[in-house]
Design a protein around this motif. Structure first.
Motif, PDB file in Angstrom:
ATOM      1  N   SER A   1       0.620  -1.099   0.135  1.00 48.98           N
ATOM      2  CA  SER A   1      -0.010   0.366   0.294  1.00 48.98           C
ATOM      3  C   SER A   1       0.816   1.861   0.149  1.00 48.98           C
ATOM      4  CB  SER A   1      -0.856  -0.510   1.210  1.00 48.98           C
ATOM      5  OG  SER A   1       0.068   0.080   2.122  1.00 48.98           O
TER       6      SER A   1
ATOM      7  N   ARG B   1     -11.094  -5.309   9.946  1.00 55.84           N
ATOM      8  CA  ARG B   1      -9.802  -6.000   9.521  1.00 55.84           C
ATOM      9  C   ARG B   1      -8.208  -5.688  10.281  1.00 55.84           C
ATOM     10  NH1 ARG B   1      -8.505  -2.428   5.368  1.00 55.84           N
ATOM     11  NH2 ARG B   1      -9.824  -3.144   4.176  1.00 55.84           N
TER      12      ARG B   1
ATOM     13  N   TYR C   1      -8.589  -7.826   2.765  1.00 55.13           N
ATOM     14  CA  TYR C   1      -7.728  -7.146   2.489  1.00 55.13           C
ATOM     15  C   TYR C   1      -8.167  -7.512   0.579  1.00 55.13           C
ATOM     16  CZ  TYR C   1      -3.200  -7.093   5.512  1.00 55.13           C
ATOM     17  OH  TYR C   1      -2.828  -6.561   6.794  1.00 55.13           O
ATOM     18  N   ARG C   2      -9.051  -7.866   0.412  1.00 56.84           N
ATOM     19  CA  ARG C   2      -9.153  -8.137  -0.783  1.00 56.84           C
ATOM     20  C   ARG C   2     -11.132  -6.977  -0.598  1.00 56.84           C
ATOM     21  NH1 ARG C   2      -5.462  -9.195  -0.975  1.00 56.84           N
ATOM     22  NH2 ARG C   2      -3.829 -10.727  -2.272  1.00 56.84           N
ATOM     23  N   LEU C   3     -11.770  -6.930   0.014  1.00 54.62           N
ATOM     24  CA  LEU C   3     -13.343  -6.536   0.231  1.00 54.62           C
ATOM     25  C   LEU C   3     -12.955  -5.094   0.583  1.00 54.62           C
ATOM     26  CD1 LEU C   3     -14.934  -9.615   2.034  1.00 54.62           C
ATOM     27  CD2 LEU C   3     -14.712  -8.906  -0.703  1.00 54.62           C
ATOM     28  N   ARG C   4     -13.024  -4.103  -0.093  1.00 53.08           N
ATOM     29  CA  ARG C   4     -13.000  -2.471   0.222  1.00 53.08           C
ATOM     30  C   ARG C   4     -13.991  -2.630   1.546  1.00 53.08           C
ATOM     31  NH1 ARG C   4      -7.747  -1.421  -1.476  1.00 53.08           N
ATOM     32  NH2 ARG C   4      -8.018  -2.305  -3.460  1.00 53.08           N
ATOM     33  N   ASP C   5     -14.953  -2.869   1.502  1.00 54.95           N
ATOM     34  CA  ASP C   5     -16.300  -2.240   2.231  1.00 54.95           C
ATOM     35  C   ASP C   5     -15.454  -3.303   3.841  1.00 54.95           C
ATOM     36  OD1 ASP C   5     -18.216  -1.443  -0.241  1.00 54.95           O
ATOM     37  OD2 ASP C   5     -18.991  -3.380  -0.311  1.00 54.95           O
TER      38      ASP C   5
ATOM     39  N   SER D   1     -14.792  -2.879   7.364  1.00 58.02           N
ATOM     40  CA  SER D   1     -13.775  -1.651   8.293  1.00 58.02           C
ATOM     41  C   SER D   1     -12.304  -1.638   8.390  1.00 58.02           C
ATOM     42  CB  SER D   1     -15.141  -1.743   9.736  1.00 58.02           C
ATOM     43  OG  SER D   1     -13.666  -0.948  10.133  1.00 58.02           O
ATOM     44  N   PRO D   2     -11.516  -1.036   8.028  1.00 61.88           N
ATOM     45  CA  PRO D   2     -10.116  -1.125   8.893  1.00 61.88           C
ATOM     46  C   PRO D   2      -9.953  -2.002   9.755  1.00 61.88           C
ATOM     47  CG  PRO D   2     -10.671   1.016   7.801  1.00 61.88           C
ATOM     48  CD  PRO D   2     -11.607   0.547   7.716  1.00 61.88           C
TER      49      PRO D   2
ATOM     50  N   ASN E   1       0.544  -9.236  -6.691  1.00 64.95           N
ATOM     51  CA  ASN E   1      -0.347  -9.042  -5.997  1.00 64.95           C
ATOM     52  C   ASN E   1      -0.601 -11.015  -6.666  1.00 64.95           C
ATOM     53  OD1 ASN E   1      -1.050  -6.940  -5.391  1.00 64.95           O
ATOM     54  ND2 ASN E   1      -2.349  -5.786  -6.692  1.00 64.95           N
TER      55      ASN E   1
END
Length: 311
Positions: free
Chosen positions: A184, A270, A260-264, A266-267, A194
């Motif tokens: 990142s 994660r 890490y692959r699912l954007r929705d 919450s950090p 990747n």
């Protein structure tokens, strides 16, 4: 374009943001957690290495599990405790890379070790007459050497590819460093990284899950065929222990990869899942094996009694 690249060796930490009054309780909690992990895993290592009765294939392979647990937990907790103690908001890039490297060694090493243990139990239960012929000391050492060589080789390539890429960011928000976190920071095409990372995960998961599914299915069939209830009970208990440890690691590990692959996602969620992978397996593995494996439990009790009465 070269002017936008960040050549600084210092990373800015923006991942905990704890109020000043919570730093000391968090430091105590992290230190206590790490001490528990150290004690439990070192105790299991000592019990196996100091007792000649445990110098058998199953326990020699098992010995690698607390070693990998110590590698992963130490890589995480030492840096965490240092940050909480000093309230430092910066980190050397080389330190982050080293932490990420050892965390990946821990994750892959745990999966490979549990796979080797499943193979050992398959030979012991399904081919008992061939066990001593197949699981010789040379064969066991070859298995252990192979899992470490594969682990180091695959992880080394992963980080070799990473270190070829230029950075243009310096802020860390993840609770710990790993390959996705370091990627990142990169402002370049990461397709190869990747692809290789997913390839390694896919291959290792397919091989590990395939071997474990096949071996436990055969063991289950063999147990139901067996007419000796004592043998059946001991085999099922041993395999259940291995399966619980494997499923715990697999579920947490796969959730971390998917997060890490699912954007929705919450950090914070994660980060919690990732940290759980570094805390719960290293804490529970020696406890599970200590309590569920009769021979280890008996030796632990005897060791504690001798120390108490001798003092």
């Amino acid at each position: 374009m070269e002017n936008i690249y960040n050549t600084s060796s210092v990373l800015v930490l923006n991942r905990f943001n704890l109020p000043s009054e919570t730093l000391f309780p968090a430091f105590l909690f992290a230190t206590l957690s790490y001490m528990i992990i150290l004690f439990c895993n070192l105790f299991l290592i000592l019990i196996i290495t100091l007792n000649k009765s445990f110098h058998q294939p199953m326990y020699l392979i098992l010995l690698n599990l607390p070693v990998t647990d110590l590698i992963g937990s130490s890589a995480f907790f030492i840096q965490l405790i240092k940050e909480l103690l000093t309230n430092n908001k910066t980190m050397q890039y080389s330190t982050c890379v080293a932490q990420a490297f050892f965390i990946h060694i821990y994750a892959a090493g745990s999966v490979f070790t549990l796979t080797a243990m499943a193979y050992d139990r398959y030979i012991a239960i399904c081919c008992p007459l061939k066990y001593n012929t197949v699981m010789t000391n040379a064969h066991v050492m070859m298995i252990i050497a192979s899992l470490w060589i594969c682990n180091l080789f695959l992880t080394a390539i992963l980080f070799f590819l990473l270190l070829q890429l230029p950075r243009c960011r310096s802020e860390l928000t993840n609770p710990y460093c790993d390959n996705p976190t370091l990627l990142s920071l990169v402002c370049a095409n990461t397709t190869i990284n990747n692809f290789y990372g997913l390839f390694v995960v896919a291959i290792s998961q397919i091989i590990a899950n395939g071997i474990i599914f096949y071996t436990y299915l055969r063991i289950l069939i063999e147990c139901f065929r067996s007419k000796r209830s004592e043998t059946k009970s001991k085999a099922l208990q041993t395999c259940a222990t291995h399966l619980v440890v494997f499923l715990l690691l697999e579920c947490l590990g796969l959730f971390t990869i998917l997060a890490y692959r699912l954007r929705d996602i919450s950090p914070h969620l994660r980060g919690f899942i990732g940290v759980s992978t570094l805390i719960f397996p290293p804490t529970l593995n020696p406890i599970i094996y200590g309590l569920k494996t009769n021979e280890i439990r008996d030796k632990m009790v005897l060791f504690c009694k001798n120390k108490i009465f001798s003092s």
